[in-house]
Enzyme design. Sequence first.
Site, short mmCIF file in Angstrom:
data_model
loop_
_atom_site.label_atom_id
_atom_site.label_comp_id
_atom_site.label_asym_id
_atom_site.label_seq_id
_atom_site.Cartn_x
_atom_site.Cartn_y
_atom_site.Cartn_z
N TRP A 71 0.80 -1.25 0.08
CA TRP A 71 -0.05 0.11 -0.14
C TRP A 71 0.85 1.35 -0.13
CZ3 TRP A 71 -4.44 -0.77 -1.98
CH2 TRP A 71 -5.17 -1.82 -1.84
N ASP A 80 -1.20 6.58 6.67
CA ASP A 80 -2.39 5.77 6.31
C ASP A 80 -2.59 4.75 7.43
OD1 ASP A 80 -3.88 3.78 5.07
OD2 ASP A 80 -2.89 3.72 3.17
N LYS A 111 -12.19 -1.36 7.13
CA LYS A 111 -11.38 -2.58 7.91
C LYS A 111 -11.78 -2.63 9.31
CE LYS A 111 -8.21 -3.03 4.02
NZ LYS A 111 -7.57 -2.13 3.26
C1 LIG Z 1 -6.93 -1.45 2.14
C2 LIG Z 1 -6.00 -0.52 2.12
C3 LIG Z 1 -5.89 0.46 1.25
C4 LIG Z 1 -6.82 0.65 0.28
O1 LIG Z 1 -8.28 0.96 0.61
P1 LIG Z 1 -9.14 1.18 -0.27
O2 LIG Z 1 -10.37 2.21 0.74
O3 LIG Z 1 -9.81 0.23 -1.12
O4 LIG Z 1 -8.87 2.46 -1.26
C5 LIG Z 1 -5.14 1.32 1.48
N1 LIG Z 1 -3.82 1.23 2.56
C6 LIG Z 1 -4.11 0.21 3.51
C7 LIG Z 1 -3.02 0.34 4.54
C8 LIG Z 1 -5.04 -0.62 3.09
O5 LIG Z 1 -4.92 -1.66 4.00
#
Ligand SMILES: *Cc1c(COP(=O)(O)O)cnc(C)c1O
Length: 362
Positions: A102, A171, A195
């Site tokens: 990511w 993030d 998540k």
């Molecule tokens: C799942 C994830 C993403 C992508 O998320 P989306 O909402 O599907 O764009 C980005 N960064 C991390 C750390 C993730 O686990």
Amino acid sequence: MTIYNFAAGPATLPDQVLAQVQAELTNYQGTGLSILEISHRSVQFTTLLAQAKQLLLQLMNLTEREYEVLFLQGGATLQFTMVPLNLANKFHRVAFVNSGHWAERAMAEAKLIPDLAVEEIATSAPQFNHFPTVEFTGPAQYDYLHLTTNNTIFGTSLKQLPAANLPLVGDLSSNFLAQDYPFDHFDLIYAGAQKNLAPAGLTVVVVKKSLLSQMPTALPAMLSYRKLAAKDSTLNTPPVFQIYVAKLVLEWLVSQGGVSAMEAINRQKAQLIYEVIDQTNFYHNPVRPADRSLTNIPFTTGNSALDQTFITTAEQAGLKNLKGHRLTGGMRASLYNAMPLAGAVALRDFMLQFAKDHAEEK
Ligand SMILES: *Cc1c(COP(=O)(O)O)cnc(C)c1O
């Protein structure tokens, strides 16, 4: 049979929250309308939006005076673009810690922005089996440092924020409110909600108010934190249902004792699984123990046919979605906030039994 969902995202939600959603789905707070039908300009929604913001700040130990909460769409992925568009104004130079897939995606999107220098200042590529150490020497001439605090696919997480004298962007998608950080060290935090917080379709951004006024005004409104904040996340129709569920999850988190209490339970859950991995010699997890994730645990038997048998047998036992990410293969157990301790115990017991039953096939 109790079903446990170990999916990485969209992921399990607290039973209590789902029950509450069901109970009031056709009649939200006596309005005779479903939450699925109410206006984002209604007093019901405005109230719930304000409550969700307040609960989130409370859980993160942040003040409304210093931080703005935005409820957006486009996933964490759109933030890979919005963050540099809004924050890379002074040096036009940004620093990334490449801790996994990511982080790489975030860097790749930033590189598409014209006249922006994107620098990888630390990396754990190509294995991503540890969290890279971040060290700065001398003045940091970057607009910000971008961190991905939990590596959803490879199963590493950042335990301590680096000491850096520059704005910090995180993030936090896969350990949001599941692992405690001094959140006030961040200038901007973002997380896809699917998540740890809500159904897919909502992204949360928490940003320092002092930064908003320095952001460019020439951006398209939907890409501008400043313009979105000025309209309190209702510049257009926001994802009303997702924000509603997020608010219920936030209330549930408060009732559980908040982020530090969640982290303590998450440690216990993760410990149960790592113990089996380390003590049976049947399963493997390649991550440096100090950097292991609390929320995403990848593991294999080292035999892909046996991994497949594990996944299908577990599925039949009610332990769903343990298939690993396509980049790593094997298995992955996601143990987010809403996964009860009993779910981790059930997985631990299953893993022990499976190792006994299949000892000869390794
Ligand atoms: C799942 C994830 C993403 C992508 O998320 P989306 O909402 O599907 O764009 C980005 N960064 C991390 C750390 C993730 O686990």
